[in-house]
Enzyme design. Structure first.
Site, PDB file in Angstrom:
ATOM      1  CE  LYS A   1       4.183  -6.072   3.352  1.00 32.17           C
ATOM      2  NZ  LYS A   1       3.076  -6.992   3.067  1.00 32.17           N
TER       3      LYS A   1
ATOM      4  CD  GLN B   1       1.330  -7.523  -0.166  1.00 32.60           C
ATOM      5  OE1 GLN B   1       2.293  -7.831   0.534  1.00 32.60           O
ATOM      6  NE2 GLN B   1       0.411  -6.670   0.234  1.00 32.60           N
TER       7      GLN B   1
ATOM      8  CG  ASP C   1       1.999 -12.410   5.912  1.00 31.51           C
ATOM      9  OD1 ASP C   1       2.120 -11.320   6.489  1.00 31.51           O
ATOM     10  OD2 ASP C   1       1.908 -12.535   4.681  1.00 31.51           O
TER      11      ASP C   1
HETATM   12  N1  GUN Z   1      -1.964  -7.462   2.088  1.00 32.52           N
HETATM   13  C1  GUN Z   1      -2.220  -6.416   2.908  1.00 32.52           C
HETATM   14  N2  GUN Z   1      -1.575  -6.549   4.073  1.00 32.52           N
HETATM   15  C2  GUN Z   1      -0.875  -7.707   4.000  1.00 32.52           C
HETATM   16  C3  GUN Z   1      -0.006  -8.384   4.913  1.00 32.52           C
HETATM   17  O1  GUN Z   1       0.257  -7.956   6.049  1.00 32.52           O
HETATM   18  N3  GUN Z   1       0.512  -9.562   4.448  1.00 32.52           N
HETATM   19  C4  GUN Z   1       0.203 -10.068   3.217  1.00 32.52           C
HETATM   20  N4  GUN Z   1       0.739 -11.235   2.869  1.00 32.52           N
HETATM   21  N5  GUN Z   1      -0.599  -9.466   2.361  1.00 32.52           N
HETATM   22  C5  GUN Z   1      -1.137  -8.288   2.748  1.00 32.52           C
END
Ligand code: GUN
Length: 286
Positions: A53, A97, A120
């Site tokens: 990311k 995350q 998110d």
């Molecule tokens: N863990 C796995 N996929 C995601 C996501 O799209 N966002 C976040 N914050 N954590 C994750």
């Protein structure tokens, strides 16, 4: 004839090149869109996701802050960091995350994030807005899947869509997005009975289990010409594989996503897109 490939790398690069234009325009107005990621602990899979990311954000011209905290931290250390990012006007998007360590209350942490910076789309405010089809920031994996289907002109309206996942990140918001597009939606999970019978009725199957000891989508579970979207991520002898038995299912499906190179790049593209939207909203609020 085998199914056709839904290429997440192609679709995500087209989204990312459009983002570059939006970012340039914002920079001309003196706004440098900034994403702050927070990683707690050292789960190797989460560390790789966050690294990807960060890299993708920098590649499109976003500023990327990388916050890393030890997994034995106290809940209030995390809320103090989120508060400071909420109050920092140079930060437009905040991503924590998931999953978080067991001793941290995930619901409270998600809801500490200001809804206007919630890239998110997981806060109670943004999930509520999603229920009303009014959300500006939508969860990334579900909106990425809709983008994939639209890019290849794969119809959603009136289709029987089955989602094998009920999480807040994937299954629940995806069901809402599919309903909004007039699909008939079924969510399945570990307690569902007759899963194979349900799967065989589906025009579109979206699976996000991520544990091949519990679930593998095999060709005998798939209707002829169904569309198969694989969100699963499993490590098998160091290799990334999905939930789908790709070699056999591609012979049955009309369209199919690979793993890697299917949904994964879309989750990242939508995160970048949400960050740019959050930065735009900060100058002309929704
Ligand atoms: N863990 C796995 N996929 C995601 C996501 O799209 N966002 C976040 N914050 N954590 C994750």
């Amino acid at each position: 004839m085998p199914g056709r490939l839904i290429d997440g790398n192609v679709v995500s690069s087209s989204i990312r090149s459009r983002l570059t234009n939006r970012i340039t325009k914002l920079k001309e107005k003196g706004i440098s869109p900034c994403l702050a990621t927070i990683l707690v602990g050292n789960d190797p899979a989460s560390a790789i996701y966050v690294q990807n990311k960060q890299k993708a954000a920098k590649q499109v011209g976003l500023i990327a802050q990388d916050h890393r905290l030890k997994d034995d931290l106290q809940q209030n250390e995390l809320t103090i960091l989120i508060d400071s990012l909420n109050n920092d006007s140079s930060v437009h998007g905040i991503l924590v995350q998931l999953p978080l360590p067991k001793h941290i209350n995930e619901f409270e942490i998600i809801n500490k994030i200001s809804p206007s910076k919630d890239v998110d789309g997981l806060t109670s405010i943004n999930s509520g807005l999603l229920l009303h089809n009014e959300a500006s920031l939508k969860p990334c994996t579900p909106s990425g899947i809709v983008e994939l289907l639209d890019f290849y002109n794969i119809g959603i309206m009136s289709q029987n869509v089955i989602i094998v996942n009920r999480s807040i990140l994937v299954g629940k918001p995806l069901a809402l997005l599919m309903l909004e597009r007039d699909a008939t939606v079924t969510i399945c999970h570990s307690k569902s009975v007759n899963l194979n019978r349900l799967l065989l009725q589906a025009d579109i199957i979206i699976t996000a289990v991520g544990d091949r000891s519990k679930f593998i989508l095999k060709s005998e579970m798939v209707k002829d010409k169904a569309v198969v979207i694989d969100v699963g991520t499993n490590r098998q002898s160091g290799k990334l594989v999905g939930d789908v038995d790709f070699e056999s299912v591609i012979e049955k499906a009309s369209w199919i996503t690979p793993v890697p190179g299917g949904v994964g790049p879309m989750t990242i593209a939508m995160l970048l897109s949400n960050t740019v939207t959050a930065a735009q909203n900060s100058v002309s609020p929704v």
